[in-house]
Design an enzyme around this catalytic site. Structure first.
Site, PDB file in Angstrom:
ATOM      1  N   SER A 235       5.335  -9.361   3.794  1.00 60.33           N
ATOM      2  CA  SER A 235       4.720 -10.668   4.053  1.00 60.33           C
ATOM      3  C   SER A 235       4.896 -11.188   5.476  1.00 60.33           C
ATOM      4  O   SER A 235       4.470 -12.301   5.779  1.00 60.33           O
ATOM      5  CB  SER A 235       5.259 -11.709   3.061  1.00 60.33           C
ATOM      6  OG  SER A 235       6.647 -11.873   3.198  1.00 60.33           O
ATOM      7  N   LYS A 280       9.241 -20.667   0.581  1.00 62.49           N
ATOM      8  CA  LYS A 280       9.046 -20.439   2.015  1.00 62.49           C
ATOM      9  C   LYS A 280       8.681 -21.739   2.739  1.00 62.49           C
ATOM     10  O   LYS A 280       9.079 -21.951   3.892  1.00 62.49           O
ATOM     11  CB  LYS A 280       7.975 -19.374   2.236  1.00 62.49           C
ATOM     12  CG  LYS A 280       8.425 -17.980   1.795  1.00 62.49           C
ATOM     13  CD  LYS A 280       7.348 -16.932   1.997  1.00 62.49           C
ATOM     14  CE  LYS A 280       7.856 -15.559   1.586  1.00 62.49           C
ATOM     15  NZ  LYS A 280       6.840 -14.502   1.748  1.00 62.49           N
TER      16      LYS A 280
END
Length: 311
Positions: A235, A280
């Site tokens: 990611s 996140k």
């Protein structure tokens, strides 16, 4: 005296149970917001420095196998979640194989980011195929006697290949029970082994019994180095691409902002889905990020409910 000794023994047993419980893993992983690291220290391009007056940040999720204490904590603490072990690791996947897979995903993500950024900047980048990178080995396959996660297969029967697709096509041209000579590197040392092919899908399809991915080396001009040895998963691709591209030209693409983000990227520059975006975002907020980049993905009603509970 006897009663006093009994109390001491009971207290000792309780302490022992509490200590042992700390080391007994549960079939769950605990995830929580990780870090939001500046990318500039990770990326160095020969002859070029970053143009950013602001920063691009890579956000991560912290993950660890649960014990009884972390499991209970995750039930009550904000921004912590529990994931079933079966949802995190593949069937029969060992700790070593899981770590190898995560590092391989990061390496592929890094290579994609370099290719996208260099092509966009008009810089030279070439791909050299080095062989098949072993991600895991079926425990009951003959190959398990020789191969391990992290090994690099360089040839089969003395033949090298230009891609893993060619490698698979050659192996599939054989029959179950045939033997092939596998040339490979284990911990940097060249090895060879005669390995019997097995039925990998119960349908008569011959195979070595491994999961694999292409191992590629990029040759770039100018040279680039990305220090990502301690980061796993795919990611980071989007943010690595932006950081690399920001080394070229006169434009500061950060515009002086504190920018965090997440997203995979393929060699064509397409940004893809990631997991744990709610955690996140928390990591980015703790780093005082002004902007957060994420994939343009469909947000379902179920996801909205989950995020509302978490945030």
């Amino acid at each position: 005296m006897i009663r006093r000794n009994w109390k001491k023994l009971l207290a000792g047993l309780i302490v022992l149970v509490l200590v042992v419980a700390f080391f007994v893993p549960l079939p769950y992983y605990v995830t929580r917001p990780g870090s939001a690291d500046k990318l500039d220290p990770f990326v160095s391009v020969e002859g070029y420095s970053s143009n950013g007056k602001g920063v691009f940040r890579l956000v991560t999720i912290a993950m660890g196998q649960a014990n009884i204490y972390s499991y209970l904590a995750a039930k009550v603490l904000p921004y912590q979640e529990l994931e079933k072990e079966s949802d995190v690791r593949g069937e029969n996947e060992t700790d070593e194989e899981y770590n190898v897979r995560q590092l391989s995903l990061m390496n592929q993500s890094k290579n994609n980011a370099i290719q996208v950024a260099y092509k966009a900047a008009g810089k030279s980048v070439k791909v050299e195929y080095r062989g098949v990178y072993v991600l895991s080995v079926m425990p009951d396959a003959p190959a398990a006697k020789y191969l391990a996660a992290g090994d690099l297969i360089t040839a089969i029967d003395g033949k090298s290949f230009a891609s893993s697709a060619e490698f698979i096509k050659y192996v599939r041209s054989k029959k179950v029970g045939d033997k092939v000579e596998v040339s490979y590197k284990h911990e940097g040392k060249s090895e060879k082994a005669s390995i019997e092919l097995i039925d990998i899908d119960k349908k008569g399809t011959p195979g070595i019994g491994i999961s694999l991915v292409d191992d590629q080396k990029l040759v770039t001009d100018p040279k680039i180095k990305i220090d990502s040895d301690k980061i796993g998963g795919p990611s980071a691709g989007l943010m690595f691409t932006l950081e690399i591209y920001n080394h070229f030209g006169d434009t500061d693409w950060t515009k002086g902002r504190n920018i965090a983000g997440t997203g995979t990227i393929d060699v064509d520059g397409n940004v893809g889905r990631i997991g744990g975006i709610d955690q996140k975002i928390v990591a980015a907020d703790r780093a005082d990020a002004e902007i957060f980049f994420a994939p343009d993905d469909t947000v379902t009603a179920e996801l909205k409910k989950k995020w509302n509970r978490a945030l």
